[in-house]
Design an enzyme around this catalytic site. Structure first.
Site, PDB file in Angstrom:
ATOM      1  N   LEU A  10       5.838  -3.098 -13.801  1.00  0.00           N
ATOM      2  CA  LEU A  10       5.707  -4.265 -12.935  1.00  0.00           C
ATOM      3  C   LEU A  10       4.872  -3.953 -11.706  1.00  0.00           C
ATOM      4  O   LEU A  10       4.279  -4.859 -11.122  1.00  0.00           O
ATOM      5  CB  LEU A  10       7.088  -4.769 -12.505  1.00  0.00           C
ATOM      6  CG  LEU A  10       7.958  -5.359 -13.617  1.00  0.00           C
ATOM      7  CD1 LEU A  10       9.366  -5.622 -13.113  1.00  0.00           C
ATOM      8  CD2 LEU A  10       7.347  -6.615 -14.169  1.00  0.00           C
ATOM      9  N   GLY A  15       4.785   1.111  -5.482  1.00  0.00           N
ATOM     10  CA  GLY A  15       4.793   0.947  -4.038  1.00  0.00           C
ATOM     11  C   GLY A  15       5.028   2.257  -3.340  1.00  0.00           C
ATOM     12  O   GLY A  15       4.908   3.344  -3.934  1.00  0.00           O
ATOM     13  N   VAL A  54       8.051   0.479 -10.451  1.00  0.00           N
ATOM     14  CA  VAL A  54       9.024  -0.507 -10.912  1.00  0.00           C
ATOM     15  C   VAL A  54       8.658  -0.898 -12.340  1.00  0.00           C
ATOM     16  O   VAL A  54       7.499  -1.203 -12.628  1.00  0.00           O
ATOM     17  CB  VAL A  54       9.042  -1.758 -10.012  1.00  0.00           C
ATOM     18  CG1 VAL A  54      10.123  -2.734 -10.477  1.00  0.00           C
ATOM     19  CG2 VAL A  54       9.268  -1.361  -8.567  1.00  0.00           C
ATOM     20  N   LYS A 108      13.701   0.712 -10.864  1.00  0.00           N
ATOM     21  CA  LYS A 108      12.852   1.330  -9.843  1.00  0.00           C
ATOM     22  C   LYS A 108      13.060   2.833  -9.892  1.00  0.00           C
ATOM     23  O   LYS A 108      14.183   3.326  -9.765  1.00  0.00           O
ATOM     24  CB  LYS A 108      13.193   0.794  -8.461  1.00  0.00           C
ATOM     25  CG  LYS A 108      12.302   1.356  -7.362  1.00  0.00           C
ATOM     26  CD  LYS A 108      12.613   0.709  -6.033  1.00  0.00           C
ATOM     27  CE  LYS A 108      12.289  -0.759  -6.060  1.00  0.00           C
ATOM     28  NZ  LYS A 108      10.859  -1.013  -6.252  1.00  0.00           N
ATOM     29  N   ASP A 135      12.637  -5.488   5.584  1.00  0.00           N
ATOM     30  CA  ASP A 135      11.319  -5.759   5.009  1.00  0.00           C
ATOM     31  C   ASP A 135      11.308  -7.122   4.321  1.00  0.00           C
ATOM     32  O   ASP A 135      10.825  -7.262   3.202  1.00  0.00           O
ATOM     33  CB  ASP A 135      10.941  -4.652   4.025  1.00  0.00           C
ATOM     34  CG  ASP A 135       9.445  -4.671   3.693  1.00  0.00           C
ATOM     35  OD1 ASP A 135       8.664  -5.160   4.524  1.00  0.00           O
ATOM     36  OD2 ASP A 135       9.074  -4.195   2.605  1.00  0.00           O
TER      37      ASP A 135
END
Length: 635
Positions: free
Chosen positions: A21, A24, A29, A43, A138
């Site tokens: 997906l 980061g 992910v 994750k 975040d």
């Protein structure tokens, strides 16, 4: 979604990976499927971070806390292994685009009623996150996923694990945790971050959703200039008006202590937000949700044979199972991935207006630490005797998050206990009926003595002329039989009550009141037994009812079965007080009149026990049925 590459694992724990997906600052992910067939997002932490003991410790604490948040407005944490060589966490998969993709590409700025509905959902999500002792840190459009039932917040709390490594060389000097444009002034200044920081980020997200612009501009003119505007200048709220402008302005106050609390925001939003499910979204967005759902179905069935686990006895190594010769093609119509993946949606959304990438959280923008390293060793599931494309035997229950952080917990069916309990209560009901007619006969005999003779009710039982010994024996036999049926009912009721409370904790971790031990102890502690069991039962009912778990937008989500509970509880307390007041038997009274009063109270208690037992049976059957539905839905 991208196909898996040669460097990607095919299994993480017991989860078969279907595609990537995104990536980061924290790791990668993946879209995955559990052994029970549930689609999840997994994750995987970067190896560089995994080698840091301070990060591992903080990551484990954050995952444990995140399990308590639940899944009404967030992606629930389903499973994790923080002790693995490469730590990972699995969360519920939300098949919907990010708010960033909706505003930037799919539709544009949302209408005012949609922004209010968005605000209502985000306020509830932050309530759950803050209630679990977490600060999101975040909250940004790519971390808000859009669904028919409302917005869903992802990546809550996990970003705090990066705090333990920001000053130890893994990040650049002066790096901050957060996303430029959606950070609070205290984050910019490097001060302590509190729940009020999320309120500021909420205001920035709402402004972006309503106008399509960031309230403090982008980093085109320089990253440090953007941070200065966030810390010192007023936001640009052009395009907002009326109560919505005032609400966003209050959220974006520089002083954290002056920002409105979530309860006040919820009250202000409730006056304007639409009621109901999909009515909060424009028609074009609803159509886009349907297309994404179709894409998800298309992406769930790659070549299963190439990813099948080792047969029993086969060696497990880096080269097995072999990757397919040709990577699986991307899903037709799926947009190309951008640098800010949603992490949980079936596509990678485009970016917010260009700005530098800093450590943003688990699914944030790629950080300055360089390319994500190749994934390390992973646990493989236990060998299967059948390939993945065949149908496995149905599981007993579906997976749910564990409240204690010890791993995946499952809800266990209470049907067997409820049937045994209903049988015991039915036997007690029959015994109570027989006892009622015995007491009625004794009452008639005493009434004849009281209404005849010259001494009336003041006569002693010995002088009444009745066969007191035979009547006493009959009463004692009925009391013993009643107790023999009552004790198993109590034992089964407590066992059933403990089970359904444990299941409700699985459905909604951390949201069922009191320690699990009170599901048993509350019934036997004086005074406590007058209120605590009912409070626990209310929570069990609300979180076991599929309708009340998802239908309501605001306030307490009360189940429609509360009326049945209230009627049962009222009768139960009345019967309990009747037992306590009528603690002696009739033949211990000194006179016929006193014995008549004792028997009359016993008859009244018997009459109330019958409907109380009937309602108890209905409560047991109803709550068990609701939980069975939740368990089946979780498979």
């Amino acid at each position: 979604m991208e196909p898996l590459g040669a460097e990607d694992p095919r299994w993480v724990g017991a989860y078969r990976l279907l595609g990537r997906l995104g990536a980061g600052g924290m790791g990668r992910v993946y879209l995955a499927r559990s052994e029970r067939g549930r689609t999840v997002a997994v994750k995987v932490v970067q190896e560089e971070l995994a080698r840091r003991p301070d990060f591992r410790e903080r990551f484990a604490k954050e995952v444990t806390a995140a399990r308590r948040v639940g899944g009404a407005w967030t992606a629930p944490v389903l499973d994790a292994d923080t002790e693995a060589a490469t730590p990972w966490v699995a969360t519920g998969y939300i098949a919907g685009p990010s708010l960033q993709a909706v505003v930037d590409t799919d539709y544009g700025p949302l209408p005012e009623h949609s922004v209010y509905a968005l605000a209502a959902g985000l306020v509830e999500a932050l309530r759950a996150i803050h209630g679990a002792g977490l600060v999101h840190r975040d909250l940004k459009p790519s971390n808000v996923l859009v669904t028919i039932d409302g917005p869903k917040v992802i990546d809550f709390g996990i970003a705090r694990a990066l705090d333990s490594v920001t000053s130890s060389g893994l990040t650049q000097t002066g790096a901050v945790i957060g996303s430029p444009g959606f950070m609070s002034p205290e984050q910019v200044r490097g001060e302590r971050v509190t729940p009020a920081s999320d309120i500021f980020c909420l205001g920035a997200v709402l402004a972006y959703a309503a106008t399509g612009r960031l309230p403090f501009g982008t980093a085109d003119s320089g990253f440090h200039a953007l941070l200065f505007r966030i810390a010192q200048e007023e936001p640009d709220l052009t395009g907002l008006s009326g109560p919505l402008r005032a609400l966003v302005r209050d959220c974006l106050v520089k002083d954290a202590a002056a920002r409105p609390p979530l309860d006040d925001l919820a009250a202000r939003v409730r006056e304007h937000a639409p009621q109901g499910g999909g009515t909060w979204l424009p028609g074009e967005v609803l159509a886009q949700l349907g297309r994404h759902a179709v894409q998800l179905l298309d992406s769930e069935d790659p070549d299963a044979a190439a990813f099948a686990p080792h047969p029993a006895g086969a060696a497990a190594g880096p080269s097995a199972p072999a990757a397919p010769a040709t990577p699986p093609p991307a899903v037709p119509g799926t947009p190309p991935p951008g640098p800010g993946p949603s992490g949980y949606a079936p596509f990678a959304p485009p970016t917010v207006p260009p700005q530098p990438a800093y450590h943003a959280g688990p699914s944030g923008h790629p950080g300055p630490t360089g390319p994500t390293p190749a994934a390390g060793p992973y646990q493989r599931p236990a060998p299967h005797t059948q390939p993945w494309h065949s149908t496995p035997p149905p599981p007993a229950t579906g997976p749910y998050p564990a409240a204690n952080g010890a791993g995946t917990r499952v809800a266990r069916s209470a049907r067997g206990l409820s049937l045994a309990l209903c049988a015991a209560l039915s036997a007690l009901l029959l015994c109570t009926g027989v006892k009622f007619f015995v007491d009625l006969g004794i009452s008639n005999d005493l009434d004849e003595v009281s209404s005849s003779g010259f001494s009336g009710g003041s006569a002693t039982l010995e002088a009444s002329g009745l066969d007191i010994d035979a009547m006493t024996t009959t009463t004692d036999v009925m009391l013993v039989l009643n107790m023999l049926f009552f004790l198993p009912s109590v034992a089964l009721w407590v066992a059933w009550f403990w089970r359904i409370r444990a299941n409700a904790e699985v459905f909604a971790p951390g949201r069922v009141r009191y320690h699990p031990g009170w599901a048993i102890g509350a019934w036997f502690v004086p005074v406590v037994c007058f209120f605590m069991p009912k409070q626990i039962m209310n929570d069990v009912c609300d979180h076991s009812d599929p309708a009340s778990s998802h239908a309501a937008w605001y306030g307490p989500r009360r189940s429609s079965n509360r009326g049945l509970l209230n009627g049962w509880w009222t009768l139960w307390l009345t019967v309990f007080l009747g037992w306590w007041v009528n603690s002696e038997v009739w033949y211990e009274a000194g006179t016929v009149g006193d014995a008549e009063g004792t028997v009359a109270l016993s008859l009244f208690t018997d009459l109330l026990t019958v409907p109380a037992a009937v309602l108890a049976i209905l409560v047991a059957l109803r709550l068990t049925s609701l939980q069975e539905d939740r368990i089946k839905a979780g498979r």
